[in-house]
Design a protein around this motif. Structure first.
Motif, PDB file in Angstrom:
ATOM      1  N   GLY A   3       0.812  -1.207   0.000  1.00 23.41           N
ATOM      2  CA  GLY A   3       0.000   0.000   0.000  1.00 23.41           C
ATOM      3  C   GLY A   3       0.846   1.257   0.000  1.00 23.41           C
ATOM      4  O   GLY A   3       2.055   1.210   0.143  1.00 23.41           O
ATOM      5  N   THR A   7      -1.483   7.277   2.141  1.00 20.90           N
ATOM      6  CA  THR A   7      -2.920   7.148   1.914  1.00 20.90           C
ATOM      7  C   THR A   7      -3.542   6.163   2.881  1.00 20.90           C
ATOM      8  O   THR A   7      -4.611   6.399   3.417  1.00 20.90           O
ATOM      9  N   ASP A   8      -2.870   5.039   3.095  1.00 18.71           N
ATOM     10  CA  ASP A   8      -3.442   3.976   3.910  1.00 18.71           C
ATOM     11  C   ASP A   8      -3.396   4.264   5.407  1.00 18.71           C
ATOM     12  O   ASP A   8      -3.990   3.540   6.189  1.00 18.71           O
ATOM     13  N   ASP A  12     -10.987   4.694   5.632  1.00 16.25           N
ATOM     14  CA  ASP A  12     -11.771   5.246   4.521  1.00 16.25           C
ATOM     15  C   ASP A  12     -12.539   6.503   4.911  1.00 16.25           C
ATOM     16  O   ASP A  12     -12.527   7.500   4.184  1.00 16.25           O
ATOM     17  N   ARG A  32      -3.424   7.555  -7.132  1.00 12.17           N
ATOM     18  CA  ARG A  32      -3.972   6.535  -6.228  1.00 12.17           C
ATOM     19  C   ARG A  32      -5.082   7.117  -5.350  1.00 12.17           C
ATOM     20  O   ARG A  32      -6.081   6.455  -5.071  1.00 12.17           O
ATOM     21  N   GLU A  33      -4.907   8.344  -4.905  1.00 14.57           N
ATOM     22  CA  GLU A  33      -5.923   8.984  -4.066  1.00 14.57           C
ATOM     23  C   GLU A  33      -7.181   9.295  -4.871  1.00 14.57           C
ATOM     24  O   GLU A  33      -8.298   9.176  -4.354  1.00 14.57           O
ATOM     25  N   ARG A  36      -8.957   6.065  -5.025  1.00 19.48           N
ATOM     26  CA  ARG A  36      -9.587   5.738  -3.739  1.00 19.48           C
ATOM     27  C   ARG A  36     -10.856   6.559  -3.538  1.00 19.48           C
ATOM     28  O   ARG A  36     -11.879   6.036  -3.073  1.00 19.48           O
ATOM     29  N   TRP A  39     -13.506   5.041  -5.716  1.00 19.55           N
ATOM     30  CA  TRP A  39     -13.908   3.758  -5.135  1.00 19.55           C
ATOM     31  C   TRP A  39     -14.853   3.975  -3.946  1.00 19.55           C
ATOM     32  O   TRP A  39     -15.897   3.334  -3.843  1.00 19.55           O
ATOM     33  N   LEU A  40     -14.500   4.905  -3.072  1.00 23.41           N
ATOM     34  CA  LEU A  40     -15.340   5.193  -1.899  1.00 23.41           C
ATOM     35  C   LEU A  40     -16.712   5.726  -2.309  1.00 23.41           C
ATOM     36  O   LEU A  40     -17.738   5.297  -1.779  1.00 23.41           O
ATOM     37  N   THR A  95     -11.489  -4.588   0.433  1.00 18.73           N
ATOM     38  CA  THR A  95     -10.853  -3.332   0.822  1.00 18.73           C
ATOM     39  C   THR A  95     -10.303  -2.649  -0.428  1.00 18.73           C
ATOM     40  O   THR A  95     -10.200  -3.266  -1.499  1.00 18.73           O
ATOM     41  N   PHE A  96      -9.906  -1.389  -0.274  1.00 18.51           N
ATOM     42  CA  PHE A  96      -9.322  -0.671  -1.393  1.00 18.51           C
ATOM     43  C   PHE A  96      -8.030  -1.353  -1.855  1.00 18.51           C
ATOM     44  O   PHE A  96      -7.795  -1.507  -3.049  1.00 18.51           O
ATOM     45  N   LEU A 100      -7.310  -2.844  -5.622  1.00 20.03           N
ATOM     46  CA  LEU A 100      -6.162  -2.547  -6.484  1.00 20.03           C
ATOM     47  C   LEU A 100      -5.369  -3.807  -6.816  1.00 20.03           C
ATOM     48  O   LEU A 100      -4.820  -3.927  -7.916  1.00 20.03           O
TER      49      LEU A 100
END
Length: 139
Positions: A3, A7-8, A12, A32-33, A36, A39-40, A95-96, A100
């Motif tokens: 990860g 970010t991680d 979330d 990546r953000e 995310r 995705w959220l 999970t995110f 990925l």
């Protein structure tokens, strides 16, 4: 899949809140953000509402950071469609990071080149409004 610790480090809800309140550092809001965030939003709001929420959040975030000119409508919507296609096959509770790992091609910044000519994406029109793919359809 390894990860991105920056970010991680936030769960979330905290990550989404940091973007909504523009407290997430602009220099750390990279590809990546963006993924995310899409995705959220798609998971929480479904396809239609999620497709509307992502551009709105990114535009407000960019404006709060004084970077309104960085927003690109076609790129944003195309990436949201690609994330949505990946989510369509998502197992419950994914999970995110798992997402990925299952869809690593989304981390390739050049993925849009499979769907768009460079000059199309670089056009002022594509920055300002949705332009459909001109190489191959998006999923």
């Amino acid at each position: 899949m390894p990860g991105d610790t920056a970010t991680d480090a936030l769960d979330d809800a905290a990550f989404l809140s940091a973007v909504e309140t523009a407290t997430w550092p602009g220099e750390r809001f990279r590809h990546r953000e963006h993924l995310r965030l899409a995705w959220l939003c798609l998971r929480a709001h479904g396809v239609e509402a999620g497709h509307a929420r992502v551009p709105d959040l990114i535009q407000r975030y960019a404006a709060a950071l004084g970077a309104s000119g960085k927003y690109h409508e076609t790129r944003t919507r195309a990436w949201v469609l690609l994330v949505g296609a990946g989510l369509a096959a998502a197992p419950a509770g994914e999970t995110f990071g798992d997402f990925l790992g299952r869809c690593p091609e989304l981390l390739e910044g050049s993925l849009l080149a499979r769907h768009y000519r460079e000059e199309t994406l670089d056009s002022p029109r594509a920055r300002a409004e949705w332009v459909p793919p001109d190489v191959a359809p998006l999923p």
